[in-house]
Design a protein around this motif. Structure first.
Motif, mmCIF file in Angstrom:
data_model
loop_
_atom_site.group_PDB
_atom_site.id
_atom_site.type_symbol
_atom_site.label_atom_id
_atom_site.label_comp_id
_atom_site.label_asym_id
_atom_site.label_seq_id
_atom_site.Cartn_x
_atom_site.Cartn_y
_atom_site.Cartn_z
ATOM 1 N N ARG A 92 0.831 -1.209 0.000
ATOM 2 C CA ARG A 92 0.000 0.000 0.000
ATOM 3 C C ARG A 92 0.862 1.254 0.000
ATOM 4 N NH1 ARG A 92 -5.303 1.654 1.826
ATOM 5 N NH2 ARG A 92 -5.333 3.846 1.297
ATOM 6 N N ALA A 93 1.919 1.234 0.808
ATOM 7 C CA ALA A 93 2.823 2.387 0.844
ATOM 8 C C ALA A 93 3.556 2.549 -0.481
ATOM 9 C CB ALA A 93 3.826 2.229 1.987
ATOM 10 N N LEU A 94 3.907 1.441 -1.115
ATOM 11 C CA LEU A 94 4.572 1.507 -2.413
ATOM 12 C C LEU A 94 3.647 2.065 -3.477
ATOM 13 C CD1 LEU A 94 7.000 0.788 -4.236
ATOM 14 C CD2 LEU A 94 5.958 -1.464 -4.522
ATOM 15 N N SER A 95 2.368 1.657 -3.438
ATOM 16 C CA SER A 95 1.439 2.146 -4.450
ATOM 17 C C SER A 95 1.101 3.618 -4.250
ATOM 18 C CB SER A 95 0.160 1.307 -4.456
ATOM 19 O OG SER A 95 -0.585 1.531 -3.283
ATOM 20 N N GLU A 96 1.063 4.088 -3.017
ATOM 21 C CA GLU A 96 0.730 5.490 -2.769
ATOM 22 C C GLU A 96 1.903 6.437 -2.956
ATOM 23 O OE1 GLU A 96 -1.262 6.253 0.861
ATOM 24 O OE2 GLU A 96 -3.005 5.055 0.318
ATOM 25 N N SER A 97 3.085 6.010 -2.539
ATOM 26 C CA SER A 97 4.225 6.922 -2.621
ATOM 27 C C SER A 97 5.086 6.683 -3.855
ATOM 28 C CB SER A 97 5.090 6.792 -1.369
ATOM 29 O OG SER A 97 5.726 5.533 -1.347
ATOM 30 N N GLY A 98 5.005 5.496 -4.441
ATOM 31 C CA GLY A 98 5.815 5.189 -5.605
ATOM 32 C C GLY A 98 7.260 4.882 -5.269
ATOM 33 N N ASP A 99 7.570 4.701 -3.974
ATOM 34 C CA ASP A 99 8.939 4.434 -3.549
ATOM 35 C C ASP A 99 8.912 3.338 -2.495
ATOM 36 O OD1 ASP A 99 11.654 4.654 -3.345
ATOM 37 O OD2 ASP A 99 11.618 6.425 -2.042
ATOM 38 N N ASP A 100 9.991 2.535 -2.444
ATOM 39 C CA ASP A 100 10.094 1.433 -1.507
ATOM 40 C C ASP A 100 10.821 1.845 -0.226
ATOM 41 O OD1 ASP A 100 9.785 -1.176 -0.646
ATOM 42 O OD2 ASP A 100 11.713 -1.802 -1.471
#
Length: 108
Positions: A92-100
């Motif tokens: 979810r954090a990857l999809s929202e921020s675009g960063d790992d």
């Protein structure tokens, strides 16, 4: 045998803490998983397993303590649930921020 088990627990703990301090979420999830494996081994080793001992209590017989086995089984289930939750949270954090990255800043 005890020294080998202690070294394995220490190595898993050290690798888990090292991976938890990395800046990427996949390393964090992998580190928490390794740390939970170390805790499971520690709980299992604390039970002093007796080889070829019956699981039922008889008069004057040595028996296997079922408590560490039950604790390890419970810890495995809780660890699996925690890992699944963390993977979904990381996706979810990857999809929202675009960063790992763990400390991903909100893009404006």
């Amino acid at each position: 045998m005890e020294a080998l088990l202690a070294i394995a627990i220490g190595l898993l703990t050290a690798c888990g803490v090292f991976l938890m301090l990395r800046p990427r979420t996949f390393s964090l999830v992998l580190g928490l998983t390794l740390l939970s494996y170390a805790v499971n081994l520690f709980l299992f080793a604390s039970g002093r397993l007796i080889m070829d001992a019956p699981p039922l209590i008889r008069d004057g017989a040595h028996y296997t303590d079922p408590l560490p086995q039950a604790l390890v089984l419970t810890a495995i289930v809780i660890g699996f649930g925690m890992t699944a939750y963390l993977v979904m949270l990381a996706l979810r954090a990857l999809s929202e921020s675009g960063d790992d990255h763990v400390d991903a800043k909100e893009k404006r």
